[in-house]
Scaffold this motif. Structure first.
Motif, PDB file in Angstrom:
ATOM      1  N   ALA A  82      40.891  40.361  31.491  1.00 24.69           N
ATOM      2  CA  ALA A  82      39.446  40.433  31.345  1.00 24.69           C
ATOM      3  C   ALA A  82      38.760  40.625  32.688  1.00 24.69           C
ATOM      4  CB  ALA A  82      38.920  39.172  30.674  1.00 24.69           C
ATOM      5  N   GLY A  83      39.458  40.362  33.781  1.00 19.00           N
ATOM      6  CA  GLY A  83      38.869  40.533  35.102  1.00 19.00           C
ATOM      7  C   GLY A  83      39.873  40.235  36.195  1.00 19.00           C
ATOM      8  N   THR A  84      39.677  40.899  37.327  1.00 18.99           N
ATOM      9  CA  THR A  84      40.519  40.683  38.500  1.00 18.99           C
ATOM     10  C   THR A  84      39.611  40.406  39.683  1.00 18.99           C
ATOM     11  OG1 THR A  84      42.166  42.204  37.623  1.00 18.99           O
ATOM     12  CG2 THR A  84      42.316  41.678  39.959  1.00 18.99           C
ATOM     13  N   LEU A  85      39.875  39.326  40.390  1.00 20.10           N
ATOM     14  CA  LEU A  85      39.061  38.933  41.539  1.00 20.10           C
ATOM     15  C   LEU A  85      39.923  38.920  42.788  1.00 20.10           C
ATOM     16  CD1 LEU A  85      37.351  35.887  39.829  1.00 20.10           C
ATOM     17  CD2 LEU A  85      36.439  38.199  40.011  1.00 20.10           C
ATOM     18  N   ARG A  86      39.364  39.416  43.870  1.00 18.75           N
ATOM     19  CA  ARG A  86      40.087  39.458  45.148  1.00 18.75           C
ATOM     20  C   ARG A  86      39.201  38.910  46.259  1.00 18.75           C
ATOM     21  NH1 ARG A  86      41.115  44.223  42.463  1.00 18.75           N
ATOM     22  NH2 ARG A  86      43.296  44.657  42.031  1.00 18.75           N
ATOM     23  N   GLY A  87      39.827  38.461  47.322  1.00 20.41           N
ATOM     24  CA  GLY A  87      39.117  38.053  48.533  1.00 20.41           C
ATOM     25  C   GLY A  87      38.169  36.894  48.317  1.00 20.41           C
ATOM     26  N   GLY A  88      36.949  37.056  48.825  1.00 24.36           N
ATOM     27  CA  GLY A  88      35.947  36.004  48.762  1.00 24.36           C
ATOM     28  C   GLY A  88      35.538  35.631  47.352  1.00 24.36           C
ATOM     29  N   ARG A  89      35.487  36.631  46.464  1.00 23.09           N
ATOM     30  CA  ARG A  89      35.125  36.341  45.076  1.00 23.09           C
ATOM     31  C   ARG A  89      36.180  35.464  44.413  1.00 23.09           C
ATOM     32  NH1 ARG A  89      33.402  40.698  41.346  1.00 23.09           N
ATOM     33  NH2 ARG A  89      32.385  38.916  40.410  1.00 23.09           N
ATOM     34  N   ALA A  90      37.450  35.708  44.727  1.00 20.16           N
ATOM     35  CA  ALA A  90      38.532  34.890  44.160  1.00 20.16           C
ATOM     36  C   ALA A  90      38.417  33.447  44.659  1.00 20.16           C
ATOM     37  CB  ALA A  90      39.884  35.482  44.523  1.00 20.16           C
ATOM     38  N   GLU A  91      38.101  33.288  45.946  1.00 19.16           N
ATOM     39  CA  GLU A  91      37.951  31.946  46.502  1.00 19.16           C
ATOM     40  C   GLU A  91      36.783  31.205  45.863  1.00 19.16           C
ATOM     41  OE1 GLU A  91      37.664  32.294  50.729  1.00 19.16           O
ATOM     42  OE2 GLU A  91      39.596  33.338  50.877  1.00 19.16           O
ATOM     43  N   LYS A  92      35.661  31.878  45.674  1.00 19.24           N
ATOM     44  CA  LYS A  92      34.506  31.248  45.025  1.00 19.24           C
ATOM     45  C   LYS A  92      34.833  30.855  43.591  1.00 19.24           C
ATOM     46  CE  LYS A  92      30.881  33.539  47.656  1.00 19.24           C
ATOM     47  NZ  LYS A  92      29.768  34.491  47.607  1.00 19.24           N
ATOM     48  N   PHE A  93      35.541  31.736  42.889  1.00 21.28           N
ATOM     49  CA  PHE A  93      35.932  31.442  41.513  1.00 21.28           C
ATOM     50  C   PHE A  93      36.810  30.196  41.447  1.00 21.28           C
ATOM     51  CE2 PHE A  93      39.318  31.739  38.346  1.00 21.28           C
ATOM     52  CZ  PHE A  93      38.567  31.650  37.188  1.00 21.28           C
ATOM     53  N   LEU A  94      37.824  30.130  42.310  1.00 22.58           N
ATOM     54  CA  LEU A  94      38.747  28.989  42.297  1.00 22.58           C
ATOM     55  C   LEU A  94      38.023  27.680  42.610  1.00 22.58           C
ATOM     56  CD1 LEU A  94      41.824  30.642  43.999  1.00 22.58           C
ATOM     57  CD2 LEU A  94      41.608  29.957  41.602  1.00 22.58           C
ATOM     58  N   ALA A  95      37.056  27.725  43.514  1.00 20.53           N
ATOM     59  CA  ALA A  95      36.283  26.524  43.829  1.00 20.53           C
ATOM     60  C   ALA A  95      35.440  26.098  42.632  1.00 20.53           C
ATOM     61  CB  ALA A  95      35.399  26.780  45.043  1.00 20.53           C
ATOM     62  N   GLU A  96      34.874  27.073  41.938  1.00 20.11           N
ATOM     63  CA  GLU A  96      34.005  26.757  40.803  1.00 20.11           C
ATOM     64  C   GLU A  96      34.799  26.305  39.577  1.00 20.11           C
ATOM     65  OE1 GLU A  96      30.529  28.926  38.211  1.00 20.11           O
ATOM     66  OE2 GLU A  96      31.036  29.727  40.173  1.00 20.11           O
ATOM     67  N   VAL A  97      35.941  26.915  39.339  1.00 17.33           N
ATOM     68  CA  VAL A  97      36.725  26.559  38.158  1.00 17.33           C
ATOM     69  C   VAL A  97      37.298  25.147  38.287  1.00 17.33           C
ATOM     70  CG1 VAL A  97      39.047  27.417  38.745  1.00 17.33           C
ATOM     71  CG2 VAL A  97      38.226  27.597  36.417  1.00 17.33           C
ATOM     72  N   GLY A  98      37.513  24.689  39.515  1.00 14.28           N
ATOM     73  CA  GLY A  98      38.027  23.340  39.717  1.00 14.28           C
ATOM     74  C   GLY A  98      36.980  22.256  39.564  1.00 14.28           C
ATOM     75  N   SER A  99      35.708  22.642  39.585  1.00 18.54           N
ATOM     76  CA  SER A  99      34.650  21.631  39.549  1.00 18.54           C
ATOM     77  C   SER A  99      33.870  21.601  38.240  1.00 18.54           C
ATOM     78  CB  SER A  99      33.670  21.870  40.702  1.00 18.54           C
ATOM     79  OG  SER A  99      33.007  23.100  40.509  1.00 18.54           O
ATOM     80  N   GLY A 100      34.266  22.380  37.249  1.00 24.79           N
ATOM     81  CA  GLY A 100      33.511  22.389  36.001  1.00 24.79           C
ATOM     82  C   GLY A 100      34.397  22.699  34.807  1.00 24.79           C
ATOM     83  N   ASP A 101      33.756  23.018  33.688  1.00 19.81           N
ATOM     84  CA  ASP A 101      34.463  23.397  32.474  1.00 19.81           C
ATOM     85  C   ASP A 101      35.107  24.760  32.704  1.00 19.81           C
ATOM     86  OD1 ASP A 101      35.403  23.772  29.916  1.00 19.81           O
ATOM     87  OD2 ASP A 101      33.437  24.252  29.078  1.00 19.81           O
ATOM     88  N   ALA A 102      36.422  24.790  32.787  1.00 15.61           N
ATOM     89  CA  ALA A 102      37.142  26.013  33.155  1.00 15.61           C
ATOM     90  C   ALA A 102      36.866  27.152  32.177  1.00 15.61           C
ATOM     91  CB  ALA A 102      38.638  25.730  33.237  1.00 15.61           C
TER      92      ALA A 102
END
Length: 76
Positions: A26-46
């Protein structure tokens, strides 16, 4: 509206994050966007975070919004 379900993600060795929905990419994230995603997914409803990042959070309410009097603009 029910909460989103069926999302998962895989973090690859090169830092790329692949988000899948029911087994399909459904989506591929690289670089800074991937880092932001990983930080956000760890702090909320995945599931909700993944739905939002892929754009799938909208589905289900379009019909209700279209029928709202504010959005009719002369249609009958």
């Amino acid at each position: 509206m029910s909460p989103p379900q069926g999302f998962s993600y895989e973090q690859r060795a090169d830092g790329t994050v692949v988000i899948t929905h029911r087994g399909r990419a459904a989506g591929t994230l690289r670089g800074g966007r991937a880092e932001k995603f990983l930080a956000e997914v760890g702090s909320g409803d995945a599931q909700l975070v993944m739905a939002r990042w892929t754009g799938a959070y909208r589905f289900g309410n379009e019909r209700m919004a279209r029928n709202h009097p504010r959005n009719r603009s002369g249609r009958r």
